[in-house]
Motif scaffolding. Structure first.
Motif, PDB file in Angstrom:
ATOM      1  N   ASP A   1       0.857  -1.175   0.000  1.00 42.45           N
ATOM      2  CA  ASP A   1       0.000   0.000   0.000  1.00 42.45           C
ATOM      3  C   ASP A   1       0.902   1.236   0.000  1.00 42.45           C
ATOM      4  O   ASP A   1       1.439   1.626   1.038  1.00 42.45           O
ATOM      5  N   LEU A   2       1.103   1.810  -1.163  1.00 42.71           N
ATOM      6  CA  LEU A   2       2.045   2.918  -1.329  1.00 42.71           C
ATOM      7  C   LEU A   2       1.637   4.144  -0.520  1.00 42.71           C
ATOM      8  O   LEU A   2       2.489   4.817   0.065  1.00 42.71           O
ATOM      9  N   ALA A   3       0.349   4.433  -0.438  1.00 44.22           N
ATOM     10  CA  ALA A   3      -0.102   5.609   0.312  1.00 44.22           C
ATOM     11  C   ALA A   3       0.227   5.480   1.799  1.00 44.22           C
ATOM     12  O   ALA A   3       0.532   6.468   2.460  1.00 44.22           O
ATOM     13  N   ARG A   4       0.202   4.287   2.307  1.00 41.72           N
ATOM     14  CA  ARG A   4       0.524   4.064   3.713  1.00 41.72           C
ATOM     15  C   ARG A   4       2.037   3.939   3.941  1.00 41.72           C
ATOM     16  O   ARG A   4       2.553   4.291   4.995  1.00 41.72           O
ATOM     17  N   ALA A   5       2.745   3.463   2.916  1.00 45.18           N
ATOM     18  CA  ALA A   5       4.186   3.230   3.065  1.00 45.18           C
ATOM     19  C   ALA A   5       5.006   4.510   2.939  1.00 45.18           C
ATOM     20  O   ALA A   5       6.020   4.656   3.621  1.00 45.18           O
ATOM     21  N   LEU A   6       4.612   5.445   2.093  1.00 46.15           N
ATOM     22  CA  LEU A   6       5.426   6.646   1.866  1.00 46.15           C
ATOM     23  C   LEU A   6       5.668   7.479   3.122  1.00 46.15           C
ATOM     24  O   LEU A   6       6.794   7.919   3.348  1.00 46.15           O
ATOM     25  N   PRO A   7       4.664   7.708   3.974  1.00 46.01           N
ATOM     26  CA  PRO A   7       4.959   8.477   5.188  1.00 46.01           C
ATOM     27  C   PRO A   7       5.912   7.771   6.145  1.00 46.01           C
ATOM     28  O   PRO A   7       6.582   8.412   6.945  1.00 46.01           O
ATOM     29  N   LEU A   8       5.993   6.441   6.061  1.00 43.05           N
ATOM     30  CA  LEU A   8       6.871   5.685   6.940  1.00 43.05           C
ATOM     31  C   LEU A   8       8.280   5.525   6.369  1.00 43.05           C
ATOM     32  O   LEU A   8       9.190   5.130   7.075  1.00 43.05           O
ATOM     33  N   ALA A   9       8.448   5.823   5.088  1.00 42.69           N
ATOM     34  CA  ALA A   9       9.761   5.670   4.447  1.00 42.69           C
ATOM     35  C   ALA A   9      10.723   6.741   4.959  1.00 42.69           C
ATOM     36  O   ALA A   9      10.318   7.865   5.255  1.00 42.69           O
ATOM     37  N   PRO A  10      11.994   6.405   5.074  1.00 38.47           N
ATOM     38  CA  PRO A  10      12.974   7.395   5.539  1.00 38.47           C
ATOM     39  C   PRO A  10      13.053   8.589   4.597  1.00 38.47           C
ATOM     40  O   PRO A  10      13.057   8.431   3.372  1.00 38.47           O
ATOM     41  N   ALA A  11      13.128   9.777   5.162  1.00 34.16           N
ATOM     42  CA  ALA A  11      13.175  11.000   4.357  1.00 34.16           C
ATOM     43  C   ALA A  11      14.503  11.157   3.632  1.00 34.16           C
ATOM     44  O   ALA A  11      14.608  11.958   2.718  1.00 34.16           O
ATOM     45  N   ALA A  12      15.490  10.377   3.991  1.00 35.82           N
ATOM     46  CA  ALA A  12      16.824  10.507   3.399  1.00 35.82           C
ATOM     47  C   ALA A  12      16.955   9.796   2.062  1.00 35.82           C
ATOM     48  O   ALA A  12      18.006   9.846   1.441  1.00 35.82           O
ATOM     49  N   ILE A  13      15.907   9.175   1.580  1.00 37.04           N
ATOM     50  CA  ILE A  13      16.020   8.414   0.334  1.00 37.04           C
ATOM     51  C   ILE A  13      16.299   9.327  -0.855  1.00 37.04           C
ATOM     52  O   ILE A  13      17.175   9.027  -1.671  1.00 37.04           O
ATOM     53  N   ALA A  14      15.614  10.440  -0.984  1.00 37.03           N
ATOM     54  CA  ALA A  14      15.839  11.339  -2.126  1.00 37.03           C
ATOM     55  C   ALA A  14      17.251  11.925  -2.128  1.00 37.03           C
ATOM     56  O   ALA A  14      17.937  11.873  -3.159  1.00 37.03           O
ATOM     57  N   PRO A  15      17.756  12.458  -1.020  1.00 38.31           N
ATOM     58  CA  PRO A  15      19.145  12.929  -1.031  1.00 38.31           C
ATOM     59  C   PRO A  15      20.147  11.803  -1.282  1.00 38.31           C
ATOM     60  O   PRO A  15      21.180  12.023  -1.908  1.00 38.31           O
ATOM     61  N   PHE A  16      19.832  10.605  -0.816  1.00 40.98           N
ATOM     62  CA  PHE A  16      20.718   9.476  -1.067  1.00 40.98           C
ATOM     63  C   PHE A  16      20.820   9.189  -2.557  1.00 40.98           C
ATOM     64  O   PHE A  16      21.906   8.942  -3.080  1.00 40.98           O
ATOM     65  N   LEU A  17      19.693   9.224  -3.254  1.00 38.91           N
ATOM     66  CA  LEU A  17      19.715   8.976  -4.690  1.00 38.91           C
ATOM     67  C   LEU A  17      20.535  10.041  -5.421  1.00 38.91           C
ATOM     68  O   LEU A  17      21.281   9.722  -6.354  1.00 38.91           O
ATOM     69  N   LEU A  18      20.429  11.295  -5.000  1.00 38.25           N
ATOM     70  CA  LEU A  18      21.243  12.362  -5.589  1.00 38.25           C
ATOM     71  C   LEU A  18      22.727  12.108  -5.324  1.00 38.25           C
ATOM     72  O   LEU A  18      23.561  12.232  -6.231  1.00 38.25           O
ATOM     73  N   ALA A  19      23.068  11.736  -4.112  1.00 39.18           N
ATOM     74  CA  ALA A  19      24.464  11.445  -3.782  1.00 39.18           C
ATOM     75  C   ALA A  19      24.975  10.245  -4.576  1.00 39.18           C
ATOM     76  O   ALA A  19      26.129  10.228  -5.002  1.00 39.18           O
ATOM     77  N   LEU A  20      24.116   9.273  -4.799  1.00 40.60           N
ATOM     78  CA  LEU A  20      24.497   8.112  -5.586  1.00 40.60           C
ATOM     79  C   LEU A  20      24.837   8.517  -7.023  1.00 40.60           C
ATOM     80  O   LEU A  20      25.821   8.024  -7.590  1.00 40.60           O
ATOM     81  N   VAL A  21      24.079   9.426  -7.585  1.00 40.64           N
ATOM     82  CA  VAL A  21      24.378   9.942  -8.926  1.00 40.64           C
ATOM     83  C   VAL A  21      25.722  10.665  -8.925  1.00 40.64           C
ATOM     84  O   VAL A  21      26.536  10.499  -9.843  1.00 40.64           O
ATOM     85  N   LEU A  22      26.002  11.434  -7.885  1.00 36.93           N
ATOM     86  CA  LEU A  22      27.274  12.152  -7.797  1.00 36.93           C
ATOM     87  C   LEU A  22      28.456  11.198  -7.645  1.00 36.93           C
ATOM     88  O   LEU A  22      29.525  11.424  -8.220  1.00 36.93           O
ATOM     89  N   VAL A  23      28.277  10.124  -6.884  1.00 33.56           N
ATOM     90  CA  VAL A  23      29.336   9.124  -6.754  1.00 33.56           C
ATOM     91  C   VAL A  23      29.564   8.445  -8.099  1.00 33.56           C
ATOM     92  O   VAL A  23      30.705   8.209  -8.513  1.00 33.56           O
ATOM     93  N   GLY A  24      28.493   8.158  -8.812  1.00 31.44           N
ATOM     94  CA  GLY A  24      28.629   7.589 -10.159  1.00 31.44           C
ATOM     95  C   GLY A  24      29.383   8.523 -11.087  1.00 31.44           C
ATOM     96  O   GLY A  24      30.224   8.083 -11.878  1.00 31.44           O
ATOM     97  N   ALA A  25      29.114   9.818 -10.968  1.00 38.46           N
ATOM     98  CA  ALA A  25      29.844  10.799 -11.778  1.00 38.46           C
ATOM     99  C   ALA A  25      31.321  10.834 -11.392  1.00 38.46           C
ATOM    100  O   ALA A  25      32.191  10.984 -12.254  1.00 38.46           O
TER     101      ALA A  25
END
Length: 137
Positions: A1-25
């Protein structure tokens, strides 16, 4: 249930994905691009990202537990134990490389990267199992 899961997901996921792109670069450019003539060590950056990925899995594991409101304290305790006890065990194994297996260190970045990825895979497998498990009351 995505609507219920998103509020429980860690807020650091989006910055982590950006950092992952920078490490790839950084890997793509060979780590050269610093204004000081020496670029970041891509292996060390990747090792740090592997441990962040593991930490996010631990947080997710506790957030999707039976009491998600209390999951943050459990995650903090688990992470403190992973770093503290892991560092102690690593220093007993080998003061430099052994510690790099449990804490991302520049002494042995490739060992830290391999260990971090292995720990992240295990933690995400446990978290995924908990997420997919039916809720028991």
């Amino acid at each position: 249930d995505l609507a219920r899961a998103l509020p429980l997901a860690p807020a650091a996921i989006a910055p982590f994905l950006l950092a992952l792109v920078l490490v790839g670069a950084a890997f793509a450019t060979g780590g050269t691009g610093s204004a000081f003539g020496q670029g970041p060590d891509p292996a060390q950056a990747a090792a740090l990202m592997a441990f962040v990925l593991r930490d996010l899995a631990v947080i997710t594991l506790f957030r999707f537990g039976p009491r998600p409101q209390r999951g943050d304290l459990g995650a903090v305790v688990a992470l403190a134990l992973l770093y503290a006890v892991g560092g102690i065990v690593g220093s007993v194994i080998s003061p430099g490389t052994g510690q790099a297996l449990f804490v991302p260190l520049s002494i042995s970045p490739w060992a830290s990267l391999a260990s971090g990825l292995a720990q992240a895979a295990i933690a995400w497998a446990l978290a995924w199992r908990r997420i997919k498990a039916p809720e028991v009351r």
